[in-house]
Motif scaffolding. Structure first.
Motif, PDB file in Angstrom:
ATOM      1  N   GLY A  25     -24.161  65.852  -5.015  1.00 33.29           N
ATOM      2  CA  GLY A  25     -25.396  65.073  -4.890  1.00 33.29           C
ATOM      3  C   GLY A  25     -25.583  64.148  -6.085  1.00 33.29           C
ATOM      4  O   GLY A  25     -25.867  62.952  -5.924  1.00 33.29           O
ATOM      5  N   LEU A  26     -25.406  64.677  -7.287  1.00 29.54           N
ATOM      6  CA  LEU A  26     -25.599  63.875  -8.503  1.00 29.54           C
ATOM      7  C   LEU A  26     -24.520  62.798  -8.638  1.00 29.54           C
ATOM      8  O   LEU A  26     -24.769  61.731  -9.208  1.00 29.54           O
ATOM      9  N   LEU A  27     -23.318  63.096  -8.114  1.00 26.14           N
ATOM     10  CA  LEU A  27     -22.232  62.105  -8.182  1.00 26.14           C
ATOM     11  C   LEU A  27     -22.624  60.844  -7.421  1.00 26.14           C
ATOM     12  O   LEU A  27     -22.469  59.725  -7.907  1.00 26.14           O
ATOM     13  N   LYS A  28     -23.190  61.048  -6.240  1.00 21.08           N
ATOM     14  CA  LYS A  28     -23.632  59.899  -5.435  1.00 21.08           C
ATOM     15  C   LYS A  28     -24.891  59.289  -6.061  1.00 21.08           C
ATOM     16  O   LYS A  28     -25.055  58.070  -6.132  1.00 21.08           O
ATOM     17  N   ILE A  86     -35.576  58.424 -13.909  1.00 19.04           N
ATOM     18  CA  ILE A  86     -35.600  57.627 -15.144  1.00 19.04           C
ATOM     19  C   ILE A  86     -35.296  58.519 -16.354  1.00 19.04           C
ATOM     20  O   ILE A  86     -34.525  58.136 -17.236  1.00 19.04           O
ATOM     21  N   ALA A  87     -35.872  59.717 -16.368  1.00 19.00           N
ATOM     22  CA  ALA A  87     -35.661  60.625 -17.504  1.00 19.00           C
ATOM     23  C   ALA A  87     -34.186  61.015 -17.617  1.00 19.00           C
ATOM     24  O   ALA A  87     -33.594  60.939 -18.698  1.00 19.00           O
ATOM     25  N   PHE A  88     -33.587  61.420 -16.515  1.00 20.65           N
ATOM     26  CA  PHE A  88     -32.184  61.843 -16.519  1.00 20.65           C
ATOM     27  C   PHE A  88     -31.257  60.619 -16.553  1.00 20.65           C
ATOM     28  O   PHE A  88     -30.259  60.593 -17.284  1.00 20.65           O
ATOM     29  N   GLY A  89     -31.625  59.610 -15.787  1.00 20.10           N
ATOM     30  CA  GLY A  89     -30.773  58.419 -15.666  1.00 20.10           C
ATOM     31  C   GLY A  89     -30.620  57.645 -16.967  1.00 20.10           C
ATOM     32  O   GLY A  89     -29.626  56.941 -17.163  1.00 20.10           O
ATOM     33  N   GLY A  90     -31.588  57.779 -17.854  1.00 20.63           N
ATOM     34  CA  GLY A  90     -31.448  57.124 -19.153  1.00 20.63           C
ATOM     35  C   GLY A  90     -30.164  57.550 -19.859  1.00 20.63           C
ATOM     36  O   GLY A  90     -29.575  56.795 -20.630  1.00 20.63           O
ATOM     37  N   PHE A  91     -29.708  58.763 -19.544  1.00 14.52           N
ATOM     38  CA  PHE A  91     -28.516  59.314 -20.204  1.00 14.52           C
ATOM     39  C   PHE A  91     -27.223  59.019 -19.445  1.00 14.52           C
ATOM     40  O   PHE A  91     -26.147  59.426 -19.897  1.00 14.52           O
ATOM     41  N   ALA A 111     -27.219  53.609 -10.766  1.00 10.73           N
ATOM     42  CA  ALA A 111     -26.644  52.509 -11.558  1.00 10.73           C
ATOM     43  C   ALA A 111     -26.729  51.171 -10.816  1.00 10.73           C
ATOM     44  O   ALA A 111     -26.803  50.106 -11.443  1.00 10.73           O
ATOM     45  N   ALA A 112     -26.752  51.221  -9.480  1.00  9.57           N
ATOM     46  CA  ALA A 112     -26.782  49.987  -8.683  1.00  9.57           C
ATOM     47  C   ALA A 112     -28.206  49.535  -8.359  1.00  9.57           C
ATOM     48  O   ALA A 112     -28.417  48.465  -7.792  1.00  9.57           O
ATOM     49  N   HIS A 113     -29.193  50.346  -8.735  1.00  8.26           N
ATOM     50  CA  HIS A 113     -30.585  50.034  -8.397  1.00  8.26           C
ATOM     51  C   HIS A 113     -31.039  48.763  -9.128  1.00  8.26           C
ATOM     52  O   HIS A 113     -30.720  48.575 -10.300  1.00  8.26           O
ATOM     53  N   PRO A 114     -31.792  47.900  -8.432  1.00  3.89           N
ATOM     54  CA  PRO A 114     -32.234  46.635  -9.041  1.00  3.89           C
ATOM     55  C   PRO A 114     -32.973  46.807 -10.377  1.00  3.89           C
ATOM     56  O   PRO A 114     -32.861  45.932 -11.251  1.00  3.89           O
ATOM     57  N   ALA A 115     -33.708  47.889 -10.532  1.00  3.76           N
ATOM     58  CA  ALA A 115     -34.460  48.080 -11.780  1.00  3.76           C
ATOM     59  C   ALA A 115     -33.565  48.572 -12.913  1.00  3.76           C
ATOM     60  O   ALA A 115     -33.965  48.594 -14.079  1.00  3.76           O
ATOM     61  N   VAL A 116     -32.337  48.973 -12.555  1.00  2.00           N
ATOM     62  CA  VAL A 116     -31.446  49.611 -13.531  1.00  2.00           C
ATOM     63  C   VAL A 116     -30.241  48.745 -13.884  1.00  2.00           C
ATOM     64  O   VAL A 116     -29.860  48.633 -15.052  1.00  2.00           O
TER      65      VAL A 116
END
Lengths: 233, 233
Positions: free
Chosen positions: B189-192, B161-166, B198-203
């Motif tokens: 790893g980060l590419l996948k 969540i912390a990194f994905g926000g960006f 981005a495809a996660h239901p919460a996101v």
């Protein structure tokens, strides 16, 4: 807990290292204190905190934990051998974390700039900023402590440790500048808090001697001034 | 949880607000989203976060909680209606907090400086810095995720969540600059991870549209460049 299981890489004048030491004392955890020398970094430090290369680093069973507030939370979560450092209520925890973050991101940088100010105007502006910050912290103290001695109530807690780590440096700043940043008029609560904090059994033996810290600050301030005066790259 | 008990003061393009929205989604907490307008601050925001006057602010039973990572921890502590966001192991928690703090204090400031760089040399230096940060995060991802999809394992956790926000802003930076910051060579790893996140239901329903974000970024970058170019006070 065998002493050798817990090591702290640090240095006596660092307010950030002091936080970890106080938290360990609150939990009565014995530890080996591995002091770094000013101006050089040990192999162990570089290996244990390769990203920031900064103290403090807590080594627990040789696993490194970095960043002072993260270390304090870790200590609180791992050892039940003393009062809780974080409040148990989630809202109170959020408030304690908020002010700890304020102290690190806003208040302490302003206090550093009192020391490194290049002229009188800049210095005065920094003093005003620090005093405004202390007024905010006084207000927070009145709300959070509910008439007790500490932010954490009867015990010293997360915010006491976060803010209190800087108490020695605050006193050095007062002494060097001939200013009373904590005073009866604007911050009566914090003025008393500072004495209670400094006298607390988990604090009194690790709080640096103010005279020694003032001597040390001359060296460090000269370095910071030189860095601040250097032309931008 | 009645919807009106939980409000979030925010704005759709903010990576910090996005963290709070994702955390609320992880816990299936309904909330009222109170959007601020760019360039002005509502009375409610000023009253709720008088110290920083910044979004996001979570209002829970009208009590304000500020600072995105503190909000995420609060949400995790208050609602058990979904997977844990922080790891349960204290050491893993410390590691997640360490990298979240790294992302905020080092990595994202470098990414912002790609956008506001005044010349090509400064821009290239910022790109190198961001890429180095991503290499560190890739290494952390390989260690922490242990072959699973997320930093949090099978679930998205604190560092996701912390990194994905960006992530949206990272993609905008890639698009605008014609650079592949996440790539098969350096950060497989980060590419996948980025696609899975981005495809996660919460996101997926709250991640901003990249085209819309790119349009918005032109406005905000112009403002930041102007501020960076202004003579020092």
């Amino acid at each position: 807990m065998a002493k050798s299981d817990v090591k702290l890489i640090g240095a006596w004048p660092s307010p950030f290292v002091l936080r970890a030491r106080i938290a360990l004392n609150v939990k009565s955890v014995e530890y080996e204190f591995l002091q770094e020398t000013l101006g050089s970094k040990s192999e162990l430090l570089l290996k244990s905190n390769p990203v920031h290369k900064k103290i403090p680093v807590l080594l627990h069973h040789d696993k490194p934990i970095c960043e002072s507030l993260i270390i304090v939370e870790y200590i609180d979560e791992v050892w039940a051998s003393g009062p809780s450092i974080l409040p148990s209520d989630p809202y109170e925890r959020a408030i304690a974390r908020f002010w700890a973050s304020y102290v690190d991101e806003k208040w302490f940088p302003a206090m550093k700039s009192i020391a490194v100010a290049q002229d009188d105007e800049a210095r005065k502006a920094a003093v005003v900023q620090v005093a405004e910050g202390l007024a905010l912290l006084e207000e927070a103290f009145q709300k959070i402590s509910k008439g007790k001695s500490f932010f954490g109530g009867d015990h010293i807690g997360y915010l006491d440790i976060a803010f209190g780590g800087f108490l020695g440096w605050l006193r050095v700043t007062e002494g060097t500048g001939g200013i009373k940043l904590l005073n009866e008029t604007k911050t009566p609560g914090l003025l008393k808090w500072a004495d209670d904090f400094a006298a607390h059994p988990a604090v009194k033996d690790v709080l640096p001697d103010i005279g020694k810290l003032a001597e040390f600050s001359k060296v460090i301030v000269a370095k910071m001034r030189a860095a601040a005066a250097a032309p931008a790259k």
